[in-house]
Write a protein that holds these residues in place. Structure first.
Motif: not given
Length: 852
Positions: A355-378
């Motif tokens: 349950e915890v690692w599912k929550r980790f994915y839901e709350s963490i990964k999409p946000i990271a992916y969304n910024i890392d696909s932008t020209q504003g990432t670092a």
């Protein structure tokens, strides 16, 4: 005299330091100074605009500088400066006090001075808040990243750790909390000397706080206390036992995992109303945003889980950040990424790990992916040349990508080597500073692998891999299968990837391990196995990147999704389908229709909430007006049904919140008014005051005729601080040009409204259906960025840009942002921030053009 060019010994400083703390100044001072001690004596008087203090500063000098030594102090006043017994008249310029070299000596130096520092409701390092319930005053400090120098003169850089003592005179009805325990002596509260900590980790909070002790202390345990404003004592007593339990159990787990006892003599948690962050990890005294702990609406299990993660995140900082501190803010991820990862790692010892690692994915990964696909990432490692720019380093890269990569590293080297590497790192650098290379070297030693190449790829390169799968079948079996990666930013980078392919069918699924660091790799282990319905390239969420479904898998995943029993795998596939929408490869209208059909049967709350959020984004941003009308009615009908008929209170709360945020149709708005009037209700979900404000905000945004009267009536009913903030936020959504003009003028007046008021109102001001009123403020909002970056707290710029840019949907808005980016004088950090949020606008325009 006006300060001249000065020199710090043989390490030459060719020019005055200028504003902020540059990396070169920090390196030069770190080469000269050691054994720093601050003795602070302060006076806090009710409603005073200034804090008066006296400071006794001691430090060792390795060599005598030939020119003045800069001591940082901004926006305050100093007097009676004495250096080594000699009165001096140092220069003040650009936020520094220049101590004359002639007054310094090799070895121990002592500086005595008096100072005054500003106290204000916003935009200051010492902040005042007034409790409207009883008019009590509370004062607190917030120094990260370099605002300690707004409160007292200091060497304000993270690698000049120091020991602090504090004594304070406060009103007799007040309590004051700091990093160590305090004792009252002769009308003053005196705090014992701290262990070595960075200036941004020193803190105090004062006011008529109520104190609650640990409800279940154990013999020899670290003392735990909660401090809360007295008007919130009853509610705090209800919530404190759960918070204390997570704190106590988390402390035991972290102490054992790190093989390092809690590094400070006590641990207080102080609830601050209107605190600008979820929490701040001052050594021995964490400050938490009050409404993140004391829920303002009926909570569901997700609210409790978010609170637990926050509590454990700040607790983990006591080791990662406070015991061992990054040398410079370019390694911010060392503390933030690790604290976030260890919060979930610790929670996985206290709750079911899946349950915890599912929550980790839901709350963490999409946000990271969304910024890392932008020209504003670092990159994770972000160069910060001056601490005045350190605010720009805060964001999803350090809070979401960095913990994601730590999970990837754990998978790569294994739990035991990971744990041993952390232990080695903490032993080597306790009460000191370190860099990311130090951490990777500790992991390399523990795992007996050279991890530098892996780390260089993931830490120093920006962006991420976009992973695709190409496969064919024949005679019911896989004939060929190839995985490929490309750089999300088309900059030519490659990454080492270790993952598992999920070969999914309606009846059963298979996993195939894959590791590659080239542009593509064949997967012979899959050839000859039965042909699946779909293939997903990151089963188990062990890798980092955008893992896209091919066209066949988009269709196959839809048909097989209900048969996926594992909630994590189901969450990952739902996420991949949404990625296909964002890549304009899957119709947003079909996604919403598919989701509406599947939601009633979804048994996982985290997945349900993420789908609801995505449906709302699809409806408001991606659908044309014609499409929106058809899909909105279906969506809102589902929400009304499930908020009353879902089988558990947790789900009813989730659907109710989605309904409140989404309501647009006449039927939905009527239901909101019925709920407010008590003519309708939700089983076992009592309406709280925050719920009422959320519903009224929606009615205001939708220009409902009843909104003005309801706003006025509710403002009179709720005179709490939260009520005033909520009323201000709700009125920002009132659908008139005059209202928008007045609010925007407020936003740009320094200190006109508390920062948390402004932050709470931005979404309503920029409501998705009011772009005809708000488009005119897009350019002024962009033009205001330099001042906002200077005046506001760390995360404010991100929220400002997301509200003004990411909520727009037109090519006209896109053109305004592009013209702004074409300016030649734009701060590089702000340019990246704008590029980051522009990506959402660009996707919206592209998706609308593709699927209109």
């Amino acid at each position: 005299m006006k300060f001249a060019v000065f020199l710090l010994s043989a390490i030459a400083m060719a020019a005055p330091p200028g504003p902020g703390v540059s990396q070169s100044l920090a390196q030069q001072r770190a080469g000269l100074l050691s054994d720093i001690r601050y003795g602070l004596s302060i006076e806090l008087k009710p409603l005073a605009e200034w804090l008066h203090g006296r400071e006794k500063l001691a430090f060792d000098l390795r060599r005598i500088p030939t020119d003045p030594l800069p001591l940082d102090f901004r926006d305050g006043r100093i007097a009676n400066v004495v250096v080594n017994g000699n009165p001096v008249a140092p220069d003040q310029s650009d936020g520094h006090i220049l101590l004359p070299a002639s007054a310094l000596k090799t070895g121990v130096n002592r500086v005595d001075l008096e100072f005054d520092s500003a106290i204000a409701a916003s935009n200051r390092a010492i902040t005042r808040t007034i409790d409207p319930v009883d008019s009590s005053e509370y004062v607190y400090t917030l120094f990260v990243p370099m605002d300690a120098s707004m409160a007292f003169p200091c060497f304000d850089q993270p690698d000049l750790k120091a020991r602090f003592t504090l004594d304070a005179a406060v009103p007799s009805t007040w309590k004051i909390v700091s990093n160590t325990a305090g004792q009252e002596e002769n009308g003053r509260v005196r705090f014992g000397e701290t262990r070595p900590i960075s200036t941004y980790l020193f803190a105090f909070a004062a006011g008529p706080f109520e104190q609650i002790a640990d409800p279940a202390p154990t013999e020899g345990s670290v003392p735990l206390r909660l401090f809360v404003r007295k008007s919130m004592l009853a509610r705090a007593k209800q919530e404190w036992p759960e918070v204390a339990r997570y704190t106590r159990e988390g402390m035991a787990h972290l102490s054992a995992f790190f093989e390092q006892p809690f590094p400070f003599p006590k641990y207080d948690q102080v609830l601050i109303p209107g605190f600008p962050y979820g929490g701040m990890e001052h050594a021995g005294a964490t400050f938490l945003r009050e409404d993140g702990v004391l829920f303002r609406a009926a909570p569901n299990i997700s609210d409790h889980q978010r609170r637990s993660v926050t509590v454990l995140h700040e607790l983990a900082h006591q080791w990662f950040g406070d015991l061992v501190t990054m040398r410079w803010f370019d390694d911010l991820w060392l503390k933030e990424g690790f604290a976030q990862y260890m919060a979930f790692h610790t929670l996985a010892e206290m709750e079911p790990p899946a349950e915890v690692w599912k929550r980790f994915y839901e709350s963490i990964k999409p946000i990271a992916y969304n910024i890392d696909s932008t020209q504003g990432t670092a990159p994770i490692y972000q160069q910060v040349r001056n601490l005045a720019d350190a605010k720009s380093a805060y964001g999803p890269i350090v809070y979401q990508k960095a913990p994601s990569l730590l999970r990837v590293l754990n998978y790569r080297i294994g739990e035991e080597p990971f744990r041993n590497g952390v232990r080695l790192f903490l032993r080597q650098h306790a009460y000191s500073n370190a860099t990311w290379q130090d951490l990777i070297d500790a992991f390399s030693a523990a795992s007996k692998q050279n991890l530098r190449p892996w780390a260089n790829a993931w830490v120093t390169q920006r962006g991420m891999p976009v992973v695709t799968v190409k496969w064919t079948c024949g005679a019911g079996q896989i004939a060929s299968l190839e995985v490929a990666q490309r750089d999300s930013l088309n900059e030519g980078h490659l990454w080492p990837i270790s993952t598992q392919l999920l070969l999914g069918t309606g009846l059963s699924s298979r996993l195939v391990d894959v590791a590659f660091d080239k542009a593509s790799a064949h997967v012979p282990a899959a050839v000859g196995t039965s042909c699946p319905d779909y293939i997903f390239a990151n089963a188990g969420d062990h890798a980092y990147g955008r893992f896209l479904l091919d066209e066949r898998s988009i269709s196959g995943a839809q048909g097989s999704l209900s048969a996926v029993a594992d909630p994590l795998q189901r969450a990952l596939i739902w996420g991949a389908l949404w990625d296909s929408v964002r890549e304009a490869e899957f119709s947003p209208a079909i996604y919403v229709e598919f989701a509406v059909g599947r939601l009633p049967g979804e048994a996982d709350l985290d997945i349900t909430q993420s789908i609801l959020t995505r449906c709302r984004t699809a409806i408001t941003n991606y659908l044309s007006d014609t499409q929106r009308g058809a899909e909105t009615a279906k969506f809102e009908t589902l929400l009304m049904d499930r908020m009353k008929n879902a089988p558990s209170q947790d789900f009813r709360i989730a659907y109710f919140r989605a309904f409140t945020a989404s309501a647009t149709t006449g039927e939905s708005l009527s239901e909101l008014k019925n709920l407010l009037a008590g003519h309708s209700s939700i089983p076992a979900v009592p309406l709280q005051q925050r719920d009422r404000w959320n519903m009224i905000s929606t009615l205001a945004r939708q220009n409902d005729d009843s909104a003005p009267a309801l706003l006025s009536e509710e403002t009179g009913r709720d005179e709490t601080e939260d009520g005033r903030r909520s009323a201000y936020a709700a009125r920002a959504g009132v659908h008139t040009a005059e209202n928008k003009r007045r609010y925007f003028e407020d936003y740009l007046k320094d200190g006109a409204e508390p920062e948390d008021y402004v932050t709470a109102s931005l979404a309503n001001f920029n409501a998705w259906n009011q772009s005809n009123l708000t488009m005119m403020y897009l350019k002024p909002a962009l033009d205001a960025l330099p001042a906002i970056k200077t005046q506001r707290k760390i995360f404010f710029v991100n929220g400002w840009l997301n509200s003004f840019v990411a909520t727009q949907t037109s090519g006209e808005a896109q053109a305004i942002v592009e013209r702004f980016l074409a300016r030649g004088d734009l701060d590089p950090d702000l340019r990246l921030k704008v590029l980051e949020v522009k990506d959402d606008l660009d996707r919206t325009v592209r998706i609308r053009a593709r699927w209109r």
